[in-house]
Design an enzyme around this catalytic site. Sequence first.
Site, PDB file in Angstrom:
ATOM      1  N   THR A 264       0.722  -1.209  -0.008  1.00  0.00           N
ATOM      2  CA  THR A 264       0.081   0.021   0.036  1.00  0.00           C
ATOM      3  C   THR A 264       0.855   1.271   0.062  1.00  0.00           C
ATOM      4  O   THR A 264       1.939   1.369   0.672  1.00  0.00           O
ATOM      5  CB  THR A 264      -0.805   0.074   1.125  1.00  0.00           C
ATOM      6  OG1 THR A 264      -1.861  -1.106   1.016  1.00  0.00           O
ATOM      7  CG2 THR A 264      -1.704   1.253   1.205  1.00  0.00           C
ATOM      8  N   PHE A 266       1.133   5.061   0.839  1.00  0.00           N
ATOM      9  CA  PHE A 266       0.570   6.110   1.585  1.00  0.00           C
ATOM     10  C   PHE A 266       1.246   7.614   1.217  1.00  0.00           C
ATOM     11  O   PHE A 266       2.452   7.682   0.821  1.00  0.00           O
ATOM     12  CB  PHE A 266       1.109   5.794   3.086  1.00  0.00           C
ATOM     13  CG  PHE A 266       0.448   4.878   3.794  1.00  0.00           C
ATOM     14  CD1 PHE A 266      -0.697   4.751   4.513  1.00  0.00           C
ATOM     15  CD2 PHE A 266       0.922   3.466   3.543  1.00  0.00           C
ATOM     16  CE1 PHE A 266      -1.251   3.618   5.111  1.00  0.00           C
ATOM     17  CE2 PHE A 266       0.519   2.445   3.964  1.00  0.00           C
ATOM     18  CZ  PHE A 266      -0.770   2.448   4.867  1.00  0.00           C
TER      19      PHE A 266
END
Length: 362
Positions: A264, A266
């Site tokens: 992921t 960010f």
Amino acid sequence: MDNSLQEALKPLRDKIDQIDRDILELLNQRAQTAIDVGAVKHKFQADSAVLKPEREAQVIRRLQELNRYGTFTETGVRAVWAEIISVCRGLEKGLTVAYLGPEGSYSEQAAMEFYGHSVQPLPCPSFDEVFRAVEAGQADVGMVPVENSTEGAVNRTLDLFLNSTVKVHGVRSIPIRHCLMSLHGTMDGVKSISAHPQALAQCQKWLSQHYPTMEIVPAASNSEAARHAAQDETVAAIAGETAAVFWNLGLVASGIQDDANNKTRFLAIGNIETAPSGRDQTSLIFAVPNRVGAVYEMISPFARNGVSMTRFESRPARTGQWEYYFYVDVLGHRSDENVARALDELKQQSAFFKILGSYPMQ
Ligand SMILES: C=C(O[C@@H]1C=C(C(=O)O)C=C[C@H]1O)C(=O)O
């Protein structure tokens, strides 16, 4: 036998002790110098931001380059200096960091890797609250997920960027390894599995293979699900291992995400503008008038000016007219001549145009 081992180790351990004393002495010199930097910043510009992401990126990149043939690892250099810088920055002025909590979330992990641990954490109940805390100045900065390698865009974050005043000053991609956890570390007596919808989607295949009939309960965050599991033995949670440690849960299974390389990305948000670091990218949002060929025309300024696009994402504009907002990342800083020219041309033709920020690449 044991005695001779101790004897053989003694000079090496003495050597390490001496090296640590030297490192400590140097760290103290560095800390004092950072305090001096803070005083100079304040003298020349009372409201100057203490956090300088471009400088931090340059410091770490330079050391990784210097350490190319070193025994100490490249990730080690990054991790150690992220913490050294965190302490030094904290001596200039404390930094409050907002992120989706509670404790043990992936957002917290990304935030701590990026800003280091010498910060004031502000775990928030939702992404909306993270943005609000940063806008209101309750937090200096925040960390929000924008994209997962399995599930794609984190839509709520993209929507929040649209109407927010926050700017992006950094990016951090972390591996996401989901674990199934419960109070007793088994599934005996467990009646439901809870996690954030993103995590549930990333473990879809595994869940349907292993627990096809189990009730699935969406949660506000994975660490919130972990907190729930800590209070209720009939609930198992999907979250990261740090959440299991924090909430004192037993692991039932690890690495249950469908894609082994699940990651992921960010973004670090705040109210600061970031100067060029030498290796930067720029994030922006634009909307095009609803007519044939509009998207093609819109992105042509990038090609004309030799600007590389590294991401192109769309979100419905919610007008009910099949209009879209486009989220684009390009290589380079907005102050680079070719990037500035391309952005200017794009802006002229856009129905909506907003630069989220230029910031150092990871
Ligand atoms: C010391 C400074 O302030 C902060 C701390 C840094 C560090 O410890 O290296 C780098 C950049 C700033 O975020 C500076 O601006 O140089």
